[in-house]
Design an enzyme around this catalytic site. Structure first.
Site, PDB file in Angstrom:
ATOM      1  N   GLU A 206     -61.324  83.582 -70.037  1.00  0.00           N
ATOM      2  CA  GLU A 206     -62.012  82.841 -68.974  1.00  0.00           C
ATOM      3  C   GLU A 206     -63.514  83.125 -68.931  1.00  0.00           C
ATOM      4  O   GLU A 206     -64.017  83.675 -67.954  1.00  0.00           O
ATOM      5  CB  GLU A 206     -61.429  83.242 -67.613  1.00  0.00           C
TER       6      GLU A 206
ATOM      7  N   ARG B 216     -70.096  83.021 -67.308  1.00  0.00           N
ATOM      8  CA  ARG B 216     -71.503  83.328 -67.565  1.00  0.00           C
ATOM      9  C   ARG B 216     -71.940  83.039 -69.006  1.00  0.00           C
ATOM     10  O   ARG B 216     -72.990  82.433 -69.229  1.00  0.00           O
ATOM     11  CB  ARG B 216     -71.726  84.825 -67.278  1.00  0.00           C
TER      12      ARG B 216
ATOM     13  N   TYR C  46     -78.040  92.563 -56.577  1.00  0.00           N
ATOM     14  CA  TYR C  46     -77.787  93.771 -57.357  1.00  0.00           C
ATOM     15  C   TYR C  46     -78.850  94.100 -58.390  1.00  0.00           C
ATOM     16  O   TYR C  46     -78.556  94.644 -59.451  1.00  0.00           O
ATOM     17  CB  TYR C  46     -76.387  93.776 -57.976  1.00  0.00           C
TER      18      TYR C  46
ATOM     19  N   CYS D 112     -88.162  84.992 -45.915  1.00  0.00           N
ATOM     20  CA  CYS D 112     -88.615  86.057 -45.025  1.00  0.00           C
ATOM     21  C   CYS D 112     -87.809  87.324 -45.273  1.00  0.00           C
ATOM     22  O   CYS D 112     -86.996  87.738 -44.447  1.00  0.00           O
ATOM     23  CB  CYS D 112     -88.462  85.612 -43.581  1.00  0.00           C
TER      24      CYS D 112
HETATM   25  C1  LIG Z   1     -65.676  85.905 -62.367  1.00  0.00           C
HETATM   26  C2  LIG Z   1     -64.437  85.752 -63.144  1.00  0.00           C
HETATM   27  C3  LIG Z   1     -64.473  85.200 -64.425  1.00  0.00           C
HETATM   28  C4  LIG Z   1     -65.744  84.821 -65.120  1.00  0.00           C
HETATM   29  O1  LIG Z   1     -66.587  85.910 -65.297  1.00  0.00           O
HETATM   30  P1  LIG Z   1     -67.913  85.749 -66.185  1.00  0.00           P
HETATM   31  O2  LIG Z   1     -68.578  87.081 -66.028  1.00  0.00           O
HETATM   32  O3  LIG Z   1     -68.720  84.658 -65.585  1.00  0.00           O
HETATM   33  O4  LIG Z   1     -67.478  85.451 -67.565  1.00  0.00           O
HETATM   34  C5  LIG Z   1     -63.285  85.017 -65.084  1.00  0.00           C
HETATM   35  N1  LIG Z   1     -62.107  85.354 -64.512  1.00  0.00           N
HETATM   36  C6  LIG Z   1     -62.038  85.898 -63.283  1.00  0.00           C
HETATM   37  C7  LIG Z   1     -60.737  86.243 -62.707  1.00  0.00           C
HETATM   38  C8  LIG Z   1     -63.193  86.119 -62.550  1.00  0.00           C
HETATM   39  O5  LIG Z   1     -63.124  86.649 -61.338  1.00  0.00           O
END
Ligand SMILES: *Cc1c(COP(=O)(O)O)cnc(C)c1O
Length: 454
Positions: free
Chosen positions: A308, A311, A355, A382
């Protein structure tokens, strides 16, 4: 000194900081996919997010083909684009056209993917506190899988599925003790966070047994997500082994688990201080290696693997285009610093304030010749933490009215955007083959006032 490092020039390299179709023209103006930033600013205003469609598609395709290749002799692989990084109807369509599925974590994300025409069976649903509406929508749309995140959720999904006379395909989100970020991973027995079900405590195994006891649930897979912005491969290999060990345990209990989802979190290069991220093929090979070992050791059939990434597909494809406003020179304990205010800030990119995320920036409307001076790019909110770029060397002859581009803002920029100070959120302008077009229009004050019914 690092604080006066100017942004690197665009090279068209996928490992660069800028999207592959970004370059500086002979006149010194930055252009993306053949469209000059001055035209983009004139037509769509600033700030605007500028999304290089071809770059994003290339990154999606790279993940898909790396996974297809690595798992060709196993049971195959699927890639779910993590929509929370940035989702719109156009992006859902592009990802779908490139052979990816979509991961969602809310009703809004789910409805966006559906509105784009992505079929339910190519969408996944996550969340540690899903609403009844979200679960019902997922069931009604025949979603690929619902990722179960707690013991009460087993009963909740089972009841909602039973009431509809359907069998819900579910994954169990495991916390394996493997966490990663940047270049390191750590392995702990303790789980002090809100996501998933602990393997060490036995909560995950309890959930799996409970799922197996419900005829309205089908335990399709195991899931793990170990962190974000991870620039090394080892953590993924360790997590894969831990998840596959649970699959082996399940087989011993007579529970067959055909799928395994190894999550996202693949890092990107935000500034030159970050190492280039390993290419998708390297990550895919580490995962495939763990699966081959598991199959050889256990004699079980290979599982269908999914990942998944969010980013790593969208972050480098987008830059934010701002207009420079007030410039102020201040004296600090570590020497002079120039504060360069832009017409956006923490409402369009929360990550530096949230962060301490690091970015870089470059003057985009022209190529100033001046020496770089130690600069900090700040927003117009602000809040003194309203920083866009902590430290960058910007040319001394940068002036109010210049356009400034901040690269690698595609992930968690627009999606974490807010209306703080009642600033309207910028639009997203996609650029491809010399044409710029909005895929998400700029919000207006009237949009905001329309909500104000008092
Ligand atoms: C945030 C998240 C992602 C994606 O993370 P990236 O750092 O954007 O690749 C995939 N799976 C789950 C369960 C997430 O919480």
């Amino acid at each position: 000194m690092r604080e006066i490092t100017p942004a690197p020039e665009p090279t068209g390299d996928v490992q660069g900081i800028w999207s592959v179709n970004t370059r500086r023209t002979d006149s010194g103006e930055l252009e993306v996919a053949g469209v000059g930033v001055r035209d983009i600013a004139a037509k769509f205003g600033t700030p605007s997010y500028v999304l290089d469609e071809d770059d994003m598609r290339q990154r999606a395709r790279a993940w898909k083909s790396a996974m297809d290749d690595a798992f060709a002799n196993l049971a195959g692989a699927e890639v779910f684009y993590a929509g929370k990084a940035f989702l719109s109807k156009a992006v859902s369509r592009w990802m779908s056209e490139e052979g990816l599925n979509i991961d969602t974590a809310s009703e809004g994300e789910l409805r966006t993917a559906l509105a784009a025409g992505v079929p339910g069976n190519r969408i996944g649903l996550h969340g540690n506190n899903k609403s009844v509406t979200e679960i019902e929508l997922a069931l009604d749309e025949g979603i690929a899988h619902i990722v179960i995140d707690s013991l009460p959720e087993v009963e909740q999904v089972a009841a909602l599925a039973a009431a509809r006379g359907v069998c819900a395909p579910v994954y169990v989100r495991l916390t394996t003790g493997v966490h990663a970020g940047g270049h390191d991973f750590i392995q702990t027995a303790h789980e002090d966070q809100k996501f998933g079900l602990s393997v060490n405590s036995g909560a995950a195994q309890d959930a799996m047994k409970a799922i197996a006891s419900h005829s309205s649930l089908k335990l399709l897979g195991l899931h793990s997500h170990i962190g974000s912005q991870i620039l090394s491969t080892e953590g993924f290999g360790e997590a894969a082994k831990a998840v596959l060990a649970v699959r082996q345990w399940a087989a011993g209990q007579g529970i067959d688990i055909p799928e395994v989802d190894l999550g996202g979190g693949y890092g990107v290069r935000y500034t030159e201080a970050d190492a280039p991220a390993p290419p998708p093929a390297e990550f895919a090979e580490v995962l495939a290696c763990a699966v081959r070992e598991h199959v050889a050791e256990t004699g079980l059939p290979a599982p269908l693997i999914s990942i998944e990434p969010g980013r790593s597909i969208v972050a480098p494809a987008m830059l934010t285009l701002y207009r420079v406003g007030t410039i102020k020179d201040v004296h600090t304990d570590t020497g002079p610093r120039r504060y360069m205010s832009v017409d956006g800030g923490m409402s369009d990119n929360l990550r530096p304030a949230l962060y301490g995320a690091q970015y870089t920036a470059a003057v985009a409307s022209r190529a100033p010749e001046g020496e770089p001076v130690r600069s900090r790019v700040v927003g117009k909110h602000c809040e003194s933490g309203d920083i866009v770029v902590h430290a960058v060397g910007l040319p001394t002859d940068t002036v109010a009215g210049d356009l400034l581009a901040v690269p690698v803002t595609g992930a968690y920029g627009r999606s974490m955007g807010s209306n703080y100070n009642m600033i309207s959120r910028p639009g997203v302008v996609a650029v491809r083959d010399g044409r710029a077009y909005e895929i998400l229009r700029r919000e207006t004050i009237d949009d905001q006032l329309a909500l104000d019914v008092g």
